[in-house]
Scaffold this active site. Structure first.
Site, short mmCIF file in Angstrom:
data_model
loop_
_atom_site.label_atom_id
_atom_site.label_comp_id
_atom_site.label_asym_id
_atom_site.label_seq_id
_atom_site.Cartn_x
_atom_site.Cartn_y
_atom_site.Cartn_z
N LYS A 61 -1.88 1.72 11.65
CA LYS A 61 -1.29 0.38 11.65
C LYS A 61 -1.03 -0.03 13.10
O LYS A 61 -0.66 0.82 13.92
CB LYS A 61 0.02 0.44 10.84
CG LYS A 61 0.69 -0.88 10.57
CD LYS A 61 1.95 -0.66 9.70
CE LYS A 61 2.66 -1.93 9.33
NZ LYS A 61 3.83 -1.68 8.46
N SER A 87 6.74 -1.51 2.57
CA SER A 87 5.52 -1.80 3.34
C SER A 87 4.42 -0.74 3.28
O SER A 87 3.30 -1.00 3.72
CB SER A 87 5.87 -2.07 4.80
OG SER A 87 6.33 -3.39 4.95
N SER A 118 3.77 -4.65 4.44
CA SER A 118 3.17 -5.15 5.66
C SER A 118 2.01 -4.27 6.15
O SER A 118 1.26 -4.70 7.03
CB SER A 118 4.23 -5.23 6.77
OG SER A 118 4.69 -3.94 7.12
#
Ligand SMILES: *[C@@H]1O[C@H](CO)[C@@H](O)[C@H](O)[C@H]1NC(C)=O
Ligand SMILES: *[C@@H]1O[C@H](CO)[C@@H](O)[C@H](O)[C@H]1NC(C)=O
Ligand SMILES: *[C@@H]1O[C@H](CO)[C@@H](O)[C@H](O)[C@H]1NC(C)=O
Ligand SMILES: *[C@@H]1O[C@H](CO)[C@@H](O)[C@H](O)[C@H]1NC(C)=O
Ligand SMILES: *[C@@H]1O[C@H](CO)[C@@H](O)[C@H](O)[C@H]1NC(C)=O
Ligand SMILES: CC(=O)N[C@H]1CO[C@H](CO)[C@@H](O)[C@@H]1O
Length: 550
Positions: free
Chosen positions: A117, A223, A199
């Site tokens: 990420k 997330s 996310s």
């Protein structure tokens, strides 16, 4: 003389030919005869096996994943899952291939490409940025790898690139999941233009369709598990403190945690084993057990035998398709030897549902923690230092960051700007721990003598675990049926046929080993993931064979 030599040469060549023919016929180890793994689903163990047997190299794998990213990221379905490729990945793969030939593999992740990420820092010498998707941090130089990135590297993984995300891990404002200024709007591979959730959106999309062997995500509240659920994956949200957050662009030191998003429990377990452990750079990890177990040892098909699982019905999703699949899963779990306690409500469920203490904690932590992260950077070309600077940066670069009609908001930043760690903050943090841990997950486990709590991942599964800082493991549970009518795209579609959803196992602090076992037993009994594939255009065509032909 001449003639003799050439005759002898012909004889030698003939012998070599016969020998080789014999070898090829007798051995399945020749590259021309082996079945190369399909990169849509290939497990880490299969990839490791192919690397170890010389069927392909880590360089081949990196090239194949790069080509797969190229096919779907900005072309075709334009999934916008990946922000950057690692310019050093091929070189690192070549070095790891050489090391394997000379010294042997370091372990199960040797030569395996993993995406991170874009809030997980990587050393500047690789040539990648770490920005949480924001132009405000473009070109910033972190002092070192995030500890989780360093641990993957030490385990021999190739850090393939940075995955798109909801910008600032969804803490900038009211913006659709999967959007960042740098990466654009990511969408799900399970229905054109569908919301990928967030996310850790890009990590989920990439892992789901084989743009890497797996990916790391991070979670503050939902997330990892929510995009894992939406992308038909296994996601592990570890207890806060099991995995280090040093070098990870934060929301909250009290709730952030880094974990794997993978196509199987076995893959997720391998990655969690590699990244977990105490870290002097993150003092929350000192609360973790000194010894990190090998989570792969939890993979037992009979792990649910004699286990008590509770169903807090008040936290269910309310979506009839998800709830009926969840109800059906209870029968499966019971067949696997579990006792289902249904209902098993949290004693103070309504107080937990009504509480908004989390907002106070996150708003306050974000301002403190994000400013700490920025102050630790070696260089920040945009000159931002504070949250106020970030807000001003977005206004000054509105055409890249605050894009109407969908992506213009930064109200979360503005709310967080006006906070301090005052008495109200500490009271809110204490209330979260009381409601999430003492009177929440731990009280419920004790009251019903449970080993774990189960819930559909879509719903209120992330909430109690988020404020408690406790672990969740999600596995594929089912798919929205074809009768579901797709909602309009604004700009993404929230409900559509075929969208996957997951089943969550929640437990007390540091119960990951047990939760991984339960999830594995359920996964092995159901094999839900391959019951539905991504939509055809979202499935990359490039395979290892295409790379190796070149
Ligand atoms: C990182 O950002 C810089 C701009 O600051 C850019 O030149 C560079 O190409 C980026 N790295 C990658 C791998 O995209
Ligand atoms: C970590 O250290 C900070 C100060 O450096 C302190 O405020 C905090 O309580 C510590 N947290 C833990 C979990 O030890
Ligand atoms: C699931 O089971 C519960 C409890 O048996 C029941 O009340 C509920 O209606 C069921 N939901 C669906 C969608 O089947
Ligand atoms: C925080 O939790 C306490 C205890 O449940 C509650 O009384 C209070 O209203 C909560 N505050 C907010 C802002 O929700
Ligand atoms: C900011 O904080 C001050 C002092 O705590 C308060 O009076 C004011 O209403 C706050 N403003 C916003 C926009 O929340
Ligand atoms: C690897 C890759 O495709 N990165 C792209 C991500 O999206 C941004 C914005 O469209 C592009 O600039 C990158 O090239």
């Amino acid at each position: 003389m001449q003639r003799d030599i050439s005759r002898r040469r012909v004889w030698v060549l003939w012998a070599v030919f016969v020998f080789l023919t014999f070898l090829c016929a007798g051995s399945s180890g020749s590259p021309h005869h082996v079945q190369l793994p399909d990169l849509y689903e290939a497990s880490i163990a299969e990839l490791q096996d192919g690397l170890e047997n010389g069927h392909f190299t880590s360089v081949d794998l990196v090239k194949a994943y790069f080509a797969r990213i190229e096919e779907v990221n900005l072309q075709g379905p334009t999934l916008r899952a990946v922000i950057e490729l690692n310019p050093s990945a091929l070189q690192q793969a070549a070095e790891l291939d050489l090391e394997r030939r000379t010294l042997g593999p370091r372990g199960p992740l040797h030569g395996i490409p993993i995406l991170l990420k874009d809030n997980i820092a990587t050393r500047a010498s690789d040539g990648m940025n770490t920005t949480a998707g924001s132009f405000a941090l473009l070109g910033s130089i972190p002092p070192r790898d995030a500890t989780v990135a360093a641990k993957l590297r030490a385990a021999g993984a190739v850090l393939l690139g940075k995955a798109n995300l909801s910008e600032w891990a969804n803490f900038r404002g009211n913006v659709p999941s999967g959007f960042s200024g740098r990466g654009g709007q990511a969408t799900s591979p399970y229905f054109p233009l569908a919301n990928p959730s967030g996310s850790s959106s890009g990590s989920g999309i990439s892992s789901a369709i084989g743009l890497a062997a797996a990916a790391l995500g991070s979670e503050t509240d939902g997330s990892i598990i929510s995009p894992s659920s939406r992308q038909n994956l296994v996601g592990i949200k570890p207890t806060v403190g099991l995995t280090s957050r040093a070098g990870v662009i934060p929301i909250s030191e009290n709730q952030d945690t880094v974990g794997p998003m993978a196509r199987s429990v076995a893959d997720a377990a391998i990655i969690l084993t590699a990244i977990a452990g105490r870290d002097p750079l993150d003092n929350f990890t000192l609360a973790a057990p000194a010894h990190v177990p090998d989570f792969s040892k939890a993979l037992k098909k009979n792990a649910l035998h004699g286990v008590r699982l509770g169903v807090p019905r008040l936290f269910l999703s309310g979506n009839p398709n998800i709830d009926s699949a969840f109800n059906a899963s209870l029968l499966t779990l019971a067949k696997l030897g579990a006792t289902i306690v249904d209902p098993a409500e949290f004693p103070d469920a309504n107080e937990l549902l009504a509480s908004d203490n989390e907002t106070i904690v996150l708003n306050t932590d974000f301002k403190v923690n994000v400013e700490e992260y920025i102050s630790g950077l070696t260089k920040v070309p945009t000159g931002v230092k504070t949250l106020a600077d970030l807000i001003a940066f977005n206004i000054a670069h509105a055409s890249q960051e605050l894009i109407p009609p969908f992506w213009a908001d930064q109200s979360q930043f503005i709310a967080a700007e006006n906070t301090t760690r005052d008495a109200a903050y500490f009271a809110a943090l204490a209330a979260d721990h009381d409601l999430g841990r003492t009177r929440g997950i731990d009280a419920t486990l004790a009251k019903f003598k449970l080993d774990a709590i189960i819930l559909p991942t879509d719903g209120f599964a992330s909430g109690p675990a988020a404020v408690a800082g406790y672990p969740v493991v999600t596995v594929p549970l089912g798919f929205q049926p074809d009768t579901v009518v797709a909602t309009p795209a604004r700009p993404t579609i929230n409900r559509a046929p075929g969208l996957p959803f997951g089943l969550s196992f929640l437990g007390t602090a540091f119960s990951e080993f047990e939760l991984v076992g339960y999830a594995f037993a359920y996964e092995q009994a159901t094999h839900t993931r391959l019951k539905r594939l991504a939509f055809p255009e979202a499935i990359p065509k490039t395979q290892l064979a295409d790379i190796m032909k070149k």
